[in-house]
Design an enzyme around this catalytic site. Sequence first.
Site, PDB file in Angstrom:
ATOM      1  N   GLY A 220     -60.614   0.504   6.197  1.00  0.00           N
ATOM      2  CA  GLY A 220     -61.443   0.783   7.360  1.00  0.00           C
ATOM      3  C   GLY A 220     -62.824   1.261   6.957  1.00  0.00           C
ATOM      4  CB  SER A 221     -65.347   3.092   8.941  1.00  0.00           C
ATOM      5  OG  SER A 221     -64.809   4.377   9.174  1.00  0.00           O
TER       6      SER A 221
ATOM      7  CB  CYS B 261     -64.887  -5.375   4.023  1.00  0.00           C
ATOM      8  SG  CYS B 261     -63.270  -6.001   3.579  1.00  0.00           S
TER       9      CYS B 261
ATOM     10  CD  GLU C 133     -61.268  -3.296   1.615  1.00  0.00           C
ATOM     11  OE1 GLU C 133     -62.484  -3.050   1.382  1.00  0.00           O
ATOM     12  OE2 GLU C 133     -60.886  -3.938   2.591  1.00  0.00           O
ATOM     13  CG  LEU C 134     -63.410   2.975   1.895  1.00  0.00           C
ATOM     14  CD1 LEU C 134     -64.118   4.231   1.398  1.00  0.00           C
ATOM     15  CD2 LEU C 134     -62.564   3.279   3.125  1.00  0.00           C
TER      16      LEU C 134
ATOM     17  CD  GLU D  19     -68.814  -2.924   6.039  1.00  0.00           C
ATOM     18  OE1 GLU D  19     -68.022  -3.816   5.686  1.00  0.00           O
ATOM     19  OE2 GLU D  19     -68.463  -1.734   6.181  1.00  0.00           O
TER      20      GLU D  19
END
Length: 478
Positions: free
Chosen positions: A226-227, A284, A246-247, A378
């Site tokens: 996520g964020s 992402c 996992e960003l 992002e």
Amino acid sequence: MTTPYWVAGRTSTGTDVVEVRSPFDGGLAGRTTTATAEDVEAAVSAAAGARAACAALPAHVRAAALDSVSRRLAERTEEVAALITAESGKPLKWARLEVARAVSTFRWGAEEARRWSGSLQRLDTDPAATGRMALVRRVPRGPVLGIAPFNFPLNLVAHKVAPAIAAGAPIVVKPAPATPLTALLLGELLAETELPAGSWSVLPVPNEVAADLVRDPRLPVVSFTGSVPVGWSIREAAPRKHVTLELGGNAAAVVGPDQGDEESLAWAASRIATFAMYQAGQSCISVQRVFAHRDVAAALTDRVVEAVEKLTTGAPTDPATDVGPLIDEPAARRVETWVDEAVAAGARVLTGGVRDGATYPPTVLTDVPADAKVSCEEVFGPVVVLDAVDSLDEAFDRVNASRFGLQTGVFTRDLQVAFRAAQVLEVGGVVIGDVPSFRADQMPYGGVKDSGTGREGVRAAMEDLTEERVLVLTGIAV
């Protein structure tokens, strides 16, 4: 009909109804309920209680369960894809691909469950250990809290569930609030297996409840996708837990000077246009930044704009639609604001740039200041920034001048450039000859810097969910 949630493999229903609506037209995708406090406690307690049983589960039972889920997903592809599209707004063509990827993810989980064996290490390389041998195995760290995002409501849940089951760890899944229905459907398929009670739960809960789950000592492993702010806050809230993050990032593609022929330019432009805009940029590893050598930059820009303008936007249920809406209107407004800020600072819009509700059109920008949000943050929207560079060294420096480091694509036929890119780029993965958006679900996948820590990919995730345990055998004739 109200879709139930899953507590230790059994259905349950709360009192707080959640309506899930399409971000495209507001149509009702389905209903579920928020998991009650009692059911959340029951799920966590059951996971803790199932720890030993799951770890001791024979490999053939784990593999059979994962094979079953893979097979049943394949059989229900159209139904599952339609549900993904309904609740997330993902175009049907991409939803079908997501189901296919999840089918493979569970199949690889089954294969890895069968291979998960450990290794022997002879210890008599030192005189003091003559007659000794070590059996090194990996054992589960304990029950897992898997927190999944909205952009891949099936396959990123699969990347939590399949490795946990394959490694013998119970898992409590928290799906994204915007897209819980697909994860709940996955629960139907898990319920058809012979997995022990307590080995899995799927709980639609608000984020404040998730914060309590993060702190719960009975869930010693947290796997979060996520964020960035949420991810690092989880790490800070649970410093003694094993946390994988996992960003995301602002993935770049580099186009080398050897890509000036028509075939190479057409390939690079097509891939950049497609994977900057697919899923409305809500990936992402969506292409966000492009650094093209000045020898090819102008020709590449023309072709990227042409390819982007050929993409079909519209209703995500139409199989011809390439780009649908963002997850909601506030997300589209944020992208609009970031683009407008870049334009005010001197950027030029080559195509796109006009929002319509939750839909933001595929947008190509150039002359973007390096400190503009669409370049250094992002964007998570259908926006790509094109820049010309004078050398590959400059391109690689520009890639690294980011707080993120997930994946980078490098379009080149030069083997020396390929190996240099792999050496100097500060990212988790380098893709040669294609965009950074390429991901094989069986390979290790993850980033560095603010892109997170740990790796997905079934076997890599299994290693993250487990720890080594050594059994030393004495008096062995090696």
